[in-house]
Design a protein around this motif. Structure first.
Motif, short mmCIF file in Angstrom:
data_model
loop_
_atom_site.label_atom_id
_atom_site.label_comp_id
_atom_site.label_asym_id
_atom_site.label_seq_id
_atom_site.Cartn_x
_atom_site.Cartn_y
_atom_site.Cartn_z
N ALA A 18 0.66 -1.37 -0.03
CA ALA A 18 -0.14 0.11 -0.03
C ALA A 18 0.85 1.23 -0.14
N LEU A 19 1.84 1.24 0.79
CA LEU A 19 2.85 2.51 0.88
C LEU A 19 3.44 2.71 -0.54
N ALA A 20 3.71 1.48 -1.18
CA ALA A 20 4.61 1.88 -2.32
C ALA A 20 3.65 2.54 -3.54
N LEU A 21 2.39 1.88 -3.50
CA LEU A 21 1.40 2.36 -4.44
C LEU A 21 1.23 3.76 -4.13
N VAL A 22 0.85 4.18 -2.78
CA VAL A 22 0.49 5.47 -2.72
C VAL A 22 1.69 6.60 -2.96
N LEU A 23 3.01 6.00 -2.76
CA LEU A 23 4.24 6.93 -2.85
C LEU A 23 4.39 6.98 -4.41
N ARG A 24 3.95 5.91 -5.40
CA ARG A 24 3.80 6.03 -6.79
C ARG A 24 3.00 6.92 -7.43
N LEU A 25 1.87 6.69 -6.87
CA LEU A 25 0.91 7.79 -7.21
C LEU A 25 1.23 9.23 -6.99
N LEU A 26 1.75 9.32 -5.94
CA LEU A 26 2.27 10.92 -5.42
C LEU A 26 3.36 11.16 -6.57
N ARG A 27 4.24 10.56 -6.71
CA ARG A 27 5.48 10.87 -7.79
C ARG A 27 4.69 11.15 -9.00
N ASP A 28 3.97 10.24 -9.58
CA ASP A 28 3.21 10.40 -10.85
C ASP A 28 2.24 11.93 -10.91
N SER A 29 1.98 12.42 -9.82
CA SER A 29 1.25 13.61 -9.76
C SER A 29 1.91 14.95 -10.46
N GLY A 30 3.14 14.82 -10.63
CA GLY A 30 3.59 15.92 -10.99
C GLY A 30 4.56 15.91 -12.23
N GLY A 31 5.01 16.81 -12.83
CA GLY A 31 5.85 16.77 -13.95
C GLY A 31 6.93 17.62 -13.78
N PRO A 32 8.23 17.15 -14.28
CA PRO A 32 9.46 17.93 -14.01
C PRO A 32 9.63 19.42 -14.66
N VAL A 33 10.05 20.47 -14.25
CA VAL A 33 10.24 21.82 -14.92
C VAL A 33 11.83 22.07 -14.86
N LYS A 34 12.30 22.60 -15.77
CA LYS A 34 13.68 22.85 -15.92
C LYS A 34 13.91 24.06 -15.08
N MET A 35 14.65 24.05 -14.07
CA MET A 35 15.00 25.23 -13.34
C MET A 35 16.72 25.61 -13.29
N THR A 36 17.11 26.70 -12.90
CA THR A 36 18.44 27.06 -12.71
C THR A 36 18.47 27.90 -11.51
N ALA A 37 19.58 27.32 -10.55
CA ALA A 37 19.97 27.96 -9.44
C ALA A 37 21.08 28.90 -9.43
N THR A 38 20.72 30.32 -9.57
CA THR A 38 21.52 31.44 -9.92
C THR A 38 22.58 31.42 -9.13
N GLY A 39 23.96 31.25 -9.38
CA GLY A 39 25.06 31.12 -8.05
C GLY A 39 24.86 30.18 -6.97
N GLY A 40 24.20 29.37 -7.36
CA GLY A 40 24.02 28.18 -6.57
C GLY A 40 22.84 28.10 -5.64
N SER A 41 21.98 29.05 -5.72
CA SER A 41 20.75 29.17 -4.94
C SER A 41 19.51 29.61 -5.62
N TYR A 42 18.30 28.93 -5.15
CA TYR A 42 17.08 28.65 -6.02
C TYR A 42 15.88 29.03 -4.86
#
Length: 251
Positions: free
Chosen positions: A165-189
């Motif tokens: 059950a734990l694995a299924l809940v975490l899988r659904l949670l991870r699938d709920s979002g999509g990656p967005v490319k970001m940049t940490a300017t000067g190492g900070s974001y």
């Protein structure tokens, strides 16, 4: 890519800790050396310690039911493949039924085993599981690997529905979002969250960059500060721009 995950609340933090323990357990229990099986057994004790801090069973059952009701709303959506939807719903039903069928408190079978509890009590002490402390455990470790493996899997079996059950809940949670490319300017974001509630953050970064994220967040703001390690593994602030992928997950 190295993936770092950051939980936004104690509930997800507990699930991630249990998932980490389960991955360790699966690795060590498949080995053959008595020392590796000792780690597998000690990991079960750690699982009980973490799982015992909250009513995980009812919490997971409620979340699985909530996910089921949410997914049922997609049946009329023409952009959703009915076969894929039915497969996830069937998995939700199967995992929920197995969890409902798990009798008693999580890990009660281990707690009721006086011999296992004697081992648990000694493993808390550094070096406390030596042969002169636990001769019967030393004798058990000399049994054939297949027999030790079978014993450990039998002790773990009542916990299996919880981890499915734990694995299924975490899988659904991870699938709920999509990656967005970001940049940490000067190492900070920094990013304003504007009060929107998230359950977990996932950050992916090219391992060749040698950048390590230090993450902190609340419902208003997200901070990521990147560091690197010197020869002694001491953290050192990165001052250069760091590209990364950011995923904000929420049911």
């Amino acid at each position: 890519m190295i993936v770092y995950e950051y939980p936004f609340n104690e509930r997800i933090r507990t699930l991630l800790r249990l998932e980490d323990l389960y991955e360790k357990f699966k690795f060590f229990v498949q080995q053959e050396h008595p020392m590796q099986h000792h780690v597998a057994l000690a990991t079960i004790f750690d699982m009980l310690e973490v799982a015992g801090r909250a009513d995980l069973k009812s919490d997971l059952l409620q979340e699985l039911e909530r996910q089921k009701q949410s997914l049922l709303g997609y049946r009329s959506n023409p952009n959703v493949a009915p076969e894929a939807l039915d497969a996830v719903l069937a998995e939700l039903d199967s995992v929920s039924s197995a969890l409902v069928g798990a009798q008693g408190k999580t890990g009660q079978n281990v707690r009721d085993n006086e011999w296992l509890m004697s081992i648990r009590g000694r493993t808390i002490i550094p070096g406390g599981a030596c042969e002169f402390d636990l001769p019967s455990y030393h004798a058990w470790q000399k049994r054939p690997a297949t027999q030790r493996h079978g014993d450990i899997m039998n002790w773990f079996a009542p916990l299996a529905p919880l981890f499915e059950a734990l694995a299924l809940v975490l899988r659904l949670l991870r699938d709920s979002g999509g990656p967005v490319k970001m940049t940490a300017t000067g190492g900070s974001y920094q990013q304003m969250l504007q009060g929107k509630v998230y359950q977990m953050l996932r950050l992916s970064i090219d391992e060749t960059l040698g950048a390590i994220p230090e993450i902190s967040a609340n419902k208003y703001m997200l901070w990521v500060r990147f560091t690197t390690q010197d020869g002694d593994c001491k953290p050192k602030a990165l001052e250069e721009d760091v590209p990364f992928d950011l995923t904000l997950c929420n049911f």
